[in-house]
Design a protein around this motif. Structure first.
Motif, PDB file in Angstrom:
ATOM      1  N   ILE A 194       0.865  -1.180   0.000  1.00 21.27           N
ATOM      2  CA  ILE A 194       0.000   0.000   0.000  1.00 21.27           C
ATOM      3  C   ILE A 194       0.897   1.223   0.000  1.00 21.27           C
ATOM      4  O   ILE A 194       1.890   1.276   0.730  1.00 21.27           O
ATOM      5  CB  ILE A 194      -0.895   0.042   1.266  1.00 21.27           C
ATOM      6  CG1 ILE A 194      -1.801  -1.184   1.344  1.00 21.27           C
ATOM      7  CG2 ILE A 194      -1.733   1.325   1.299  1.00 21.27           C
ATOM      8  CD1 ILE A 194      -2.551  -1.293   2.675  1.00 21.27           C
ATOM      9  N   GLU A 241      -6.550  -8.655   7.867  1.00 20.24           N
ATOM     10  CA  GLU A 241      -5.425  -8.551   8.782  1.00 20.24           C
ATOM     11  C   GLU A 241      -4.684  -9.878   8.837  1.00 20.24           C
ATOM     12  O   GLU A 241      -5.271 -10.937   8.662  1.00 20.24           O
ATOM     13  CB  GLU A 241      -5.912  -8.165  10.186  1.00 20.24           C
ATOM     14  CG  GLU A 241      -6.457  -6.757  10.239  1.00 20.24           C
ATOM     15  CD  GLU A 241      -6.757  -6.283  11.633  1.00 20.24           C
ATOM     16  OE1 GLU A 241      -6.043  -6.700  12.571  1.00 20.24           O
ATOM     17  OE2 GLU A 241      -7.689  -5.499  11.788  1.00 20.24           O
ATOM     18  N   ALA A 253      -7.314   3.175   9.603  1.00 20.47           N
ATOM     19  CA  ALA A 253      -6.634   1.954   9.157  1.00 20.47           C
ATOM     20  C   ALA A 253      -7.650   0.882   8.787  1.00 20.47           C
ATOM     21  O   ALA A 253      -7.515   0.222   7.748  1.00 20.47           O
ATOM     22  CB  ALA A 253      -5.671   1.451  10.233  1.00 20.47           C
ATOM     23  N   GLU A 265      -6.938   4.295  14.209  1.00 22.57           N
ATOM     24  CA  GLU A 265      -7.381   2.897  14.130  1.00 22.57           C
ATOM     25  C   GLU A 265      -8.583   2.756  13.187  1.00 22.57           C
ATOM     26  O   GLU A 265      -8.658   1.811  12.404  1.00 22.57           O
ATOM     27  CB  GLU A 265      -7.740   2.364  15.520  1.00 22.57           C
ATOM     28  CG  GLU A 265      -6.557   2.213  16.456  1.00 22.57           C
ATOM     29  CD  GLU A 265      -6.048   3.517  17.072  1.00 22.57           C
ATOM     30  OE1 GLU A 265      -6.735   4.570  16.963  1.00 22.57           O
ATOM     31  OE2 GLU A 265      -4.952   3.497  17.662  1.00 22.57           O
ATOM     32  N   VAL A 307      -1.151   6.042  10.473  1.00 23.07           N
ATOM     33  CA  VAL A 307      -2.012   5.030   9.849  1.00 23.07           C
ATOM     34  C   VAL A 307      -1.159   3.976   9.153  1.00 23.07           C
ATOM     35  O   VAL A 307      -1.456   2.781   9.237  1.00 23.07           O
ATOM     36  CB  VAL A 307      -3.009   5.691   8.869  1.00 23.07           C
ATOM     37  CG1 VAL A 307      -3.750   4.649   8.046  1.00 23.07           C
ATOM     38  CG2 VAL A 307      -3.999   6.572   9.641  1.00 23.07           C
ATOM     39  N   GLY A 308      -0.081   4.408   8.519  1.00 23.92           N
ATOM     40  CA  GLY A 308       0.808   3.460   7.843  1.00 23.92           C
ATOM     41  C   GLY A 308       1.414   2.449   8.794  1.00 23.92           C
ATOM     42  O   GLY A 308       1.496   1.257   8.487  1.00 23.92           O
ATOM     43  N   VAL A 323      -9.228   1.740   5.478  1.00 24.26           N
ATOM     44  CA  VAL A 323      -8.326   1.456   4.358  1.00 24.26           C
ATOM     45  C   VAL A 323      -8.363  -0.030   4.025  1.00 24.26           C
ATOM     46  O   VAL A 323      -8.506  -0.419   2.859  1.00 24.26           O
ATOM     47  CB  VAL A 323      -6.879   1.912   4.666  1.00 24.26           C
ATOM     48  CG1 VAL A 323      -5.901   1.367   3.624  1.00 24.26           C
ATOM     49  CG2 VAL A 323      -6.789   3.433   4.741  1.00 24.26           C
ATOM     50  N   LEU A 324      -8.249  -0.879   5.044  1.00 27.24           N
ATOM     51  CA  LEU A 324      -8.300  -2.328   4.811  1.00 27.24           C
ATOM     52  C   LEU A 324      -9.618  -2.728   4.171  1.00 27.24           C
ATOM     53  O   LEU A 324      -9.643  -3.532   3.231  1.00 27.24           O
ATOM     54  CB  LEU A 324      -8.074  -3.088   6.118  1.00 27.24           C
ATOM     55  CG  LEU A 324      -6.674  -2.968   6.720  1.00 27.24           C
ATOM     56  CD1 LEU A 324      -6.615  -3.638   8.088  1.00 27.24           C
ATOM     57  CD2 LEU A 324      -5.615  -3.535   5.793  1.00 27.24           C
ATOM     58  N   LEU A 354      -1.325   0.014   9.703  1.00 26.57           N
ATOM     59  CA  LEU A 354      -1.595  -0.905   8.592  1.00 26.57           C
ATOM     60  C   LEU A 354      -0.509  -1.973   8.494  1.00 26.57           C
ATOM     61  O   LEU A 354      -0.807  -3.159   8.314  1.00 26.57           O
ATOM     62  CB  LEU A 354      -1.691  -0.139   7.273  1.00 26.57           C
ATOM     63  CG  LEU A 354      -2.954   0.679   7.068  1.00 26.57           C
ATOM     64  CD1 LEU A 354      -2.798   1.604   5.869  1.00 26.57           C
ATOM     65  CD2 LEU A 354      -4.171  -0.229   6.895  1.00 26.57           C
ATOM     66  N   VAL A 410       4.134  -1.271   3.677  1.00 25.63           N
ATOM     67  CA  VAL A 410       3.309  -0.072   3.594  1.00 25.63           C
ATOM     68  C   VAL A 410       4.247   1.128   3.486  1.00 25.63           C
ATOM     69  O   VAL A 410       5.214   1.249   4.238  1.00 25.63           O
ATOM     70  CB  VAL A 410       2.396   0.058   4.835  1.00 25.63           C
ATOM     71  CG1 VAL A 410       1.573   1.335   4.772  1.00 25.63           C
ATOM     72  CG2 VAL A 410       1.488  -1.168   4.951  1.00 25.63           C
ATOM     73  N   ARG A 467      -1.028  -4.495  11.206  1.00 30.14           N
ATOM     74  CA  ARG A 467      -2.196  -5.343  10.951  1.00 30.14           C
ATOM     75  C   ARG A 467      -1.980  -6.311   9.799  1.00 30.14           C
ATOM     76  O   ARG A 467      -2.596  -7.374   9.762  1.00 30.14           O
ATOM     77  CB  ARG A 467      -3.434  -4.477  10.686  1.00 30.14           C
ATOM     78  CG  ARG A 467      -3.882  -3.733  11.921  1.00 30.14           C
ATOM     79  CD  ARG A 467      -5.086  -2.877  11.680  1.00 30.14           C
ATOM     80  NE  ARG A 467      -5.428  -2.124  12.877  1.00 30.14           N
ATOM     81  CZ  ARG A 467      -6.536  -1.432  13.001  1.00 30.14           C
ATOM     82  NH1 ARG A 467      -7.416  -1.384  12.025  1.00 30.14           N
ATOM     83  NH2 ARG A 467      -6.771  -0.776  14.118  1.00 30.14           N
ATOM     84  N   LEU A 468      -1.131  -5.934   8.852  1.00 33.74           N
ATOM     85  CA  LEU A 468      -0.859  -6.796   7.701  1.00 33.74           C
ATOM     86  C   LEU A 468       0.358  -7.688   7.924  1.00 33.74           C
ATOM     87  O   LEU A 468       0.720  -8.470   7.049  1.00 33.74           O
ATOM     88  CB  LEU A 468      -0.650  -5.933   6.449  1.00 33.74           C
ATOM     89  CG  LEU A 468      -1.888  -5.184   5.952  1.00 33.74           C
ATOM     90  CD1 LEU A 468      -1.490  -4.162   4.892  1.00 33.74           C
ATOM     91  CD2 LEU A 468      -2.929  -6.154   5.420  1.00 33.74           C
TER      92      LEU A 468
END
Length: 171
Positions: free
Chosen positions: A6, A170, A159, A156, A19-20, A162-163, A23, A76, A26-27
């Motif tokens: 991303i 995740e 994020a 949060e 946020v990055g 975005v997902l 993300l 990200v 979470r990824l």
């Protein structure tokens, strides 16, 4: 070489870094910020580069940082607010998963105070921010696959949005 999962674009203070990082976590990925790359390489803050060397020099450093990050970062990636001004950067982003994080001027005031540490906003920050956004919004929109509004949302929540917008799960 691998492409970023991303790429986050948007105005200064929108939360691309915060946020990055969320993300990436979470990824199960890594995070990289081209502004941080420039600061590390130059050994000084972006505001200092603007003052000492001028905006053209900073933009040249930014183009190099973006090119290197897009070519070699698999996680990200957050770009500086003005990176999108460069036509070569916009071309480079074509085909990538680019997310434009947006906010209005009132949100910008709340988040950043539109303070003097941001060199492009040193005089009449609200007016300057509006003018910057009038010039940049079409470029952000053109480059992005999706737009996620950040107004009134926690990092949060942004994020998660975005997902959802990218239909990513995740890790």
């Amino acid at each position: 070489m691998s492409a970023p999962q991303i790429v986050l674009i948007g105005p200064m203070g929108v939360g691309k870094t915060t946020v990055g990082e969320l993300l990436a976590e979470r990824l199960g990925s890594t995070f990289r910020d081209t502004d941080a790359d420039i600061v590390a390489a130059e050994g000084r803050e972006i505001a200092e580069i603007f003052v000492d060397d001028g905006e053209p020099r900073f933009r040249a450093l930014e183009r190099q940082a973006v090119r290197a990050a897009v070519a070699g970062h698999p996680g990200v990636l957050a770009l500086g607010g003005g990176a999108i001004l460069d036509a070569g950067t916009r071309e480079l982003l074509a085909g990538h998963t680019v997310v434009y994080l947006s906010m209005d001027v009132e949100e910008a005031v709340k988040r950043t105070g539109l303070n003097a540490a941001r060199p492009l906003l040193a005089v009449n920050p609200r007016k300057q921010w509006r003018e910057l956004m009038e010039a940049r919004r079409p470029l952000y929109t053109e480059a992005a696959r999706v737009v996620v509004a950040t107004d009134g949302r926690t990092p949060e929540e942004v994020a998660a949005a975005v997902l959802d917008a990218l239909e990513l799960k995740e890790a």
